[in-house]
Design a protein around this motif. Structure first.
Motif, PDB file in Angstrom:
ATOM      1  N   ARG A   1      -0.365   6.264   0.792  1.00  0.00           N
ATOM      2  CA  ARG A   1      -1.625   5.978   1.471  1.00  0.00           C
ATOM      3  C   ARG A   1      -1.354   6.011   2.968  1.00  0.00           C
ATOM      4  O   ARG A   1      -1.981   6.690   3.722  1.00  0.00           O
ATOM      5  CB  ARG A   1      -2.132   4.607   1.056  1.00  0.00           C
TER       6      ARG A   1
ATOM      7  N   GLY B   1      -3.431  -0.982   6.366  1.00  0.00           N
ATOM      8  CA  GLY B   1      -3.383  -1.020   4.911  1.00  0.00           C
ATOM      9  C   GLY B   1      -2.553  -2.187   4.421  1.00  0.00           C
ATOM     10  O   GLY B   1      -1.852  -2.086   3.429  1.00  0.00           O
TER      11      GLY B   1
ATOM     12  N   ASN C   1      -8.163   7.433  -1.935  1.00  0.00           N
ATOM     13  CA  ASN C   1      -7.995   6.011  -2.216  1.00  0.00           C
ATOM     14  C   ASN C   1      -9.170   5.523  -3.071  1.00  0.00           C
ATOM     15  O   ASN C   1     -10.319   5.562  -2.633  1.00  0.00           O
ATOM     16  CB  ASN C   1      -7.966   5.271  -0.878  1.00  0.00           C
TER      17      ASN C   1
ATOM     18  N   HIS D   1      -3.849  -0.442  -4.527  1.00  0.00           N
ATOM     19  CA  HIS D   1      -4.734   0.673  -4.290  1.00  0.00           C
ATOM     20  C   HIS D   1      -4.140   2.034  -4.604  1.00  0.00           C
ATOM     21  O   HIS D   1      -4.836   3.019  -4.612  1.00  0.00           O
ATOM     22  CB  HIS D   1      -5.239   0.654  -2.851  1.00  0.00           C
ATOM     23  N   VAL D   2      -2.838   2.091  -4.774  1.00  0.00           N
ATOM     24  CA  VAL D   2      -2.284   3.408  -5.076  1.00  0.00           C
ATOM     25  C   VAL D   2      -1.820   3.521  -6.523  1.00  0.00           C
ATOM     26  O   VAL D   2      -1.369   4.562  -6.945  1.00  0.00           O
ATOM     27  CB  VAL D   2      -1.110   3.803  -4.146  1.00  0.00           C
TER      28      VAL D   2
END
Ligand code: HEM
Length: 1086
Positions: free
Chosen positions: A622, A933, A953, A611-612
């Motif tokens: 995040r 996360g 995000n 996701h990053v």
């Protein structure tokens, strides 16, 4: 001696007849390497019956001879004289062994004999012994001592081993083979004691076989060696008499299976807290059952954890190790974890042998597996439980199906089960991801799955789309059971599994795997048969025809239907139907398999996370999490829970409470002041109250417009942040304390800010370290005799005192009714908290200072960002302006009821707040171990939620609205907000410590933005790069060096053919009212 010699003439001719029992047995075994001796003993075959009858005919009932035999046994035990041993052996070879079990005297004989210390070295049987025999014998000994269970199959394996030796014509110890039958007899004796009848018959037959083999041993002795062979009865290492004793003990104990009460479904089950979404349970022991056991286990664990981690299912795996293998490595030591799955802990719970041994049916090949699984069910932390098998590799679709987190608590999900040979060279050394990819692209498997799917669609049509689309028909008819590999995939809610008390804990496993389904169904649970691509692949392994001791009270194919119709009728030998099933009261040793090595830094791990990946370096975090590597017992809480129940002790450690005191923003929620303040202060900022502040807010906005209208059209305003801060400080102090500090006007006339602000800034600056001796005194601080630190401290203390004095003046003025009666100070003075308490007088200062800290820089900074972003995006500026024009209908400033209608303006502000949250991170102490996360955080750790990273995000902010880093106010259209995850946006913090001033800030911002838009056109500086920074001072980052060229809005109230018209009248009005205020609080500003 004499007595036994008298018998010899009778025995010898009988022995001479020879029985060849061993050969006969191997023939009967049909060449099978493994065949269940107990079943063999119980077989109703005529051949076996005839053979045994022949053996029986050769024996006598001892009757009165028992006394003589007992005496002889005592001699043997105490003297170990060879002559006594031979004589005793003669007795024992001709009497019914089962008769020894019937009388006290007979049992006395067994007691004597089992106490004999065998002189092993002198046994001719040793010539036929191998190392593997030693291992077996050691296990047998441990089993007799109650240290280790001897699984029935070990007995059968030994049979296979002997069989192999026979085939290759190696020497064989017949006493050893006899021992195997005695083990079978031991187990049967247990069942016999419980049931009588059939088992009694089995017991006698097993003893007959054993005895017959020993007789053969004697018969086959070479001439002159007969006595030596007789004495093997006592001198061989094969513990014949100890086993006989064990048999006798079982019978003495007369095990009566506890008559279980009918299990009632309605027994209230202890409410368990679901801490995770899923617990995956598998059972095993380190016995290499089926070959490559550890490889299969590790593959199953690696693939499952990897997929659960990737899909971010809050989950855990419990490997329950039952009846640990003596001298073998513990399972938790054998688990090899792969990186990239660290959020899924693997707990290994060990169910020791003693627990299994404590179960009444332990000798009759109990279902240790199910007992162990029940132990795990009890200790699972997931809302749902997937009971699967160490061989199973779940398909990615199965995990995706679970990851939707839409499982129905009233359904038991079963899954298709495919066999595949995974232990092939191609699959060697593959990492979890590669293995899954490789496995689920095998063509032969896919075609198998397709066939399976076609079949299942016919049988379970309602369930066809559950896997892929989650659609299922709640009222569908109950279809027949799904059988294949039924124990390999049971996915149900923990609550239901608790209701039915897990697996039936019975002595045999024939179809008990299915019993849990019968019970679930009876508990009103619907079966859903997941269809491909939701499958489990069973890693093919060496099949072992597991021995099934077919005692008649087990569930078999024949009786299953009947048993399943009345599933809560306790099964024979069933235990664990009471509230203590799964050994609820017991503590088991538990290990968490060491997590895979983490990449060098947590940052590295986060960078690698999916996701990053697309974010730039400045936005990489995040979640900034402090890692703890030590495995420890964990109490897990799902994310939302942890967020709700936060325990913030010393929040904002960077702000010394020395200056801010116990105000709402900076105190612990455990403090009494916080509790009272938290109950009272938010009332002052609710939507209705905020509307009451409209006149003050509007007045400050008007003052701002008035001052800016004094600029030339196109004039460069460089210190925009200062202007904005002046306005918001004025507004918040005016509303909360009833005093207008006129900082906007002061700035317009280039005067120093109000003393309250100056003192505040200095005090706060020193306490947060932005003002230091160096910044304050420069090189002067090195002068001899100049105590810079001391001076600074003195000044700081003086400013603090001054602040306190100013607040006191305001409070007293409010008390006397001289200052605004709708101020927050008035609320604090007049109202009581929910539990009837008032704000302590000395706490008033803290709250006031806190409102100042929390309530002005934040709004000012966000307004600055919004103005710049609008200037950069004329399309949105235009839309906002259009909205303002429509709402105001020709008026030049918003009335209180206009503000809620400014929807798009609000969207612009919220979008700026998303991208440039002035509160850059929110600190929380983790209240419970949890997953954030996809990362584990532990109770007591402090975590920082980096708002910018959360707010950008791509998982939540990409898609139709474009790059998450781009400014697009449509992200906050009501529809878009509805569809977004509620935790994707937290600029105001959350839970009990959320911002109390958000409504105030929004009202103020909308009023201000509407006024600015309608009056001015702000032109950004060419090449200006928007950067959030604290360079300009202050605690909240603002737009660095923000500057605009200010123009009157074409056609707007200040427009005069391109020139700026000063806003005259309203400003004058405002000033007037301010003069009044100033007079009333002259002491404060003096
Ligand atoms: C855009 C403007 C604002 C933003 C972004 C903002 C943001 C926040 C955030 C994130 C928190 C929680 C901090 C944490 O939990 O660590 C907070 C708390 C707080 N805010 Fe605001 N705030 C704003 C405006 C205001 C205003 C105008 C006021 C008062 C007039 C205010 C008063 C407070 C107070 C008293 C708290 C502490 C609540 C508590 O801890 O119990 N804020 N704010």
């Amino acid at each position: 001696m004499v007595r036994s010699c008298l018998l010899l003439p009778w025995i010898l001719p009988n022995l001479a007849r020879g029985s060849q029992t061993l050969e006969w047995l191997f023939d009967m075994g049909g060449g099978q390497q493994v065949f269940p001796l107990m079943d063999f003993v119980a077989s109703e075959s005529q051949e076996i019956d005839a053979f045994l009858e022949q053996q029986r005919q050769r024996l006598v009932m001892p009757g009165s001879s028992l006394t003589q035999i007992h005496d002889e046994a005592a001699h043997v035990r105490h003297q170990s004289a060879a002559a006594n041993e031979v004589a005793l052996a003669d007795w024992l070879l001709q009497i019914h062994w089962s008769s020894l079990l019937d009388s006290d005297l007979g049992r006395g004989i067994l007691a004597e004999l089992s106490a004999v210390t065998p002189q092993i070295e002198s046994s001719p049987c040793d010539a036929a012994s191998y190392d593997v025999d030693d291992v077996f014998l050691e296990r047998l000994e441990r089993s007799l001592q109650g240290i280790e269970t001897l699984p029935l199959e070990q007995n059968e394996f030994k049979w296979a081993d002997f069989f192999g030796r026979k085939i290759t014509q190696q020497p064989l110890c017949l006493v050893g083979v006899a021992t195997l039958f005695l083990v079978a007899a031991d187990i049967t004796a247990f069942a016999s004691a419980a049931e009588g009848g059939e088992h009694q018959m089995r017991l006698e037959r097993a003893l007959l076989f054993a005895q017959s083999l020993v007789r053969q041993h004697v018969e086959e002795a070479p001439p002159g060696q007969i006595d030596r062979h007789r004495r093997d009865l006592f001198r061989s290492r094969w513990p014949i008499w100890r086993l006989m004793r064990s048999i006798q003990k079982e019978l003495d104990a007369g095990h009566e299976f506890r008559a279980p009460q009918n299990a009632a479904l309605d027994t209230p089950q202890q409410e368990t807290e679901d801490l995770l979404y899923l617990t995956v349970i598998v059972q095993c022991r380190n016995d290499d059952y089926g070959g490559n056991m550890l490889l299969r286990l590790n593959r199953m664990l690696a693939t499952t954890t990897r997929m659960l981690h990737t899909t971010q299912v809050p989950s855990e795996i419990i490997v329950v190790e039952w009846n640990p293998v003596f001298n073998a490595a513990a399972i938790h030591e054998e688990i090899q974890r792969e990186a990239g799955a660290e959020s899924v802990p693997i707990r290994v719970i060990q169910v020791p042998t003693s627990v299994h041994m404590s179960m009444p049916h332990h000798k009759a090949h109990p279902i240790f597996e199910h007992t162990a699984e029940n132990v795990a069910f009890r200790r699972a932390r997931g809302k749902f439980i997937l009971k699967t098998n160490i061989d199973n590799i779940l398909s990615p679709d199965t995990i995706l199906f679970i990851a939707r987190q839409q499982l129905d608590p009233n359904v038991v999900y079963r899954a298709t089960y495919m066999e595949y040979d995974v232990t092939c060279p191609e699959a060697e050394g593959l990492k979890a991801d590669e293995l899954v990819e490789w496995l689920f692209s095998r063509e032969e498997m896919i075609s198998g799955m397709n066939m399976e799917m076609a079949d299942l669609r016919l049988k379970y049509p309602e369930d066809a789309l559950v896997c892929t689309e989650g659609r299922f028909v709640p009222d569908a008819p109950q279809r027949p059971f799904y059988w294949a590999g039924s124990g390999d995939f049971v996915l149900a809610s923990k609550q239901k599994i608790m209701e039915v008390r897990g697996y039936p804990e019975v002595a045999q496993n024939w179809q008990t795997d299915d019993m849990i389904h019968c019970r679930l169904r009876a508990a009103g649970v619907r079966q859903v048969v997941l269809q491909p691509p939701c499958v489990t692949v069973h890693q093919n392994h060496r099949r072992i025809n597991r021995v099934r001791a077919s005692t008649r009270w087990v569930i078999t194919d024949k009786n299953f239907q009947e048993v399943c119709e009345n599933p809560f009728k306790p099964l024979k030998t069933e235990i664990g139907l009471d509230g203590n099933w799964g050994f609820a009261d017991r503590t088991f040793e538990e290990h968490v398999a060491p997590r895979p090595p983490l990449p060098t830094s947590a940052l590295g791990a986060l960078l690698r996370a999916r996701h990053v990946r697309q974010l730039q370096t400045s936005h990489i975090l995040r979640w900034k999490i402090r890692w703890k590597l030590s495995p420890r017992k964990t109490l897990l809480k799902p994310k939302a829970e942890a967020l709700r129940h936060k325990a913030r002790q010393l929040l904002h450690g960077f702000i010394t409470q020395d200056f801010t005191a116990n105000g709402l923003f900076t105190s612990s929620e455990k403090s009494e002041d916080w509790k009272t303040g938290h109950s009272l202060l938010p009332r002052g900022f609710n939507q209705i109250k905020v509307k009451g502040f409209a006149p003050q807010i509007l007045a400050k906005t008007r003052a701002f417009v008035g001052e800016w209208s004094k600029f030339e059209a196109g004039e460069l305003v460089e210190d925009v942040n200062e202007w904005l801060t002046a306005m918001t400080a004025d507004a918040v102090v005016s509303c909360s304390m009833g005093m207008d500090m006129c900082n906007v006007e002061r700035l317009g006339s280039k005067q120093a800010p109000h003393k309250f602000v100056e003192t505040f800034r200095f005090g706060l600056g020193v306490s947060i370290g932005s003002i230091t001796a160096q910044s304050e005194y420069g090189l002067k601080r090195f002068l001899p005799f100049f105590d810079a630190e001391g001076q600074l401290q003195e000044k700081y203390q003086a400013s603090k005192k001054e602040m306190q004095r100013q607040v006191e003046v305001l409070v007293e003025a409010t008390r006397r009714g001289e200052l605004g009666d709708n101020s927050i100070i008035a609320t604090m003075l007049n109202d009581t908290s929910a539990d009837g308490k008032r704000v302590r007088y000395s706490a008033l200062y803290g709250h006031v200072v806190n409102l100042m800290i929390a309530g002005h820089e934040t709004t000012a900074a966000t307004l600055g960002f919004t103005l710049q972003l609008l200037a950069e995006h004329p399309v949105y500026e235009e839309r906002a302006l259009e909205e303002v024009r429509q709402v105001l209908q020709g008026r030049t400033e918003p009335a209180v009821d206009d503000v809620p209608k400014l929807q798009f303006v609000e969207q612009c502000f919220r979008e700026a707040l998303r991208l440039y949250s002035p509160v850059t991170s929110i600190t929380r102490d983790v209240a419970h171990d949890t997953l954030l996360g996809g990362h584990r955080v532990y109770q007591g750790e402090r975590i920082n939620l980096v708002t910018r990273a959360l707010h950008t995000n791509p998982e939540y902010w990409g898609g139709e609205f474009g790059d998450p880093m781009s400014f697009n106010p449509d992200r906050f259209s009501p529809e878009a907000v509805r569809q977004r995850h509620p935790n994707a946006y937290h600029p105001w913090g959350f839970a009990s410590r959320a911002c109390i001033g958000s409504q105030f800030a929004l009202f103020e911002a909308k009023t201000f933005l509407a006024s600015i838009l309608i009056h001015f056109r702000l032109q950004g500086i060419p090449g200006y790069r928007l950067v959030a920074s604290c360079e300009g001072g202050g605690a909240a980052p603002s737009a660095e060096k923000l500057a605009f060229r200010v123009f009157p809005r074409p056609g707007g109230p200040l427009w005069a053919d391109g020139l700026m018209l000063p806003l005259a009248l309203p400003v004058a009005e405002a000033k007037e009212s301010m003069e009044e205020d100033r007079a009333s609080i002259s002491t404060v500003s003096s």
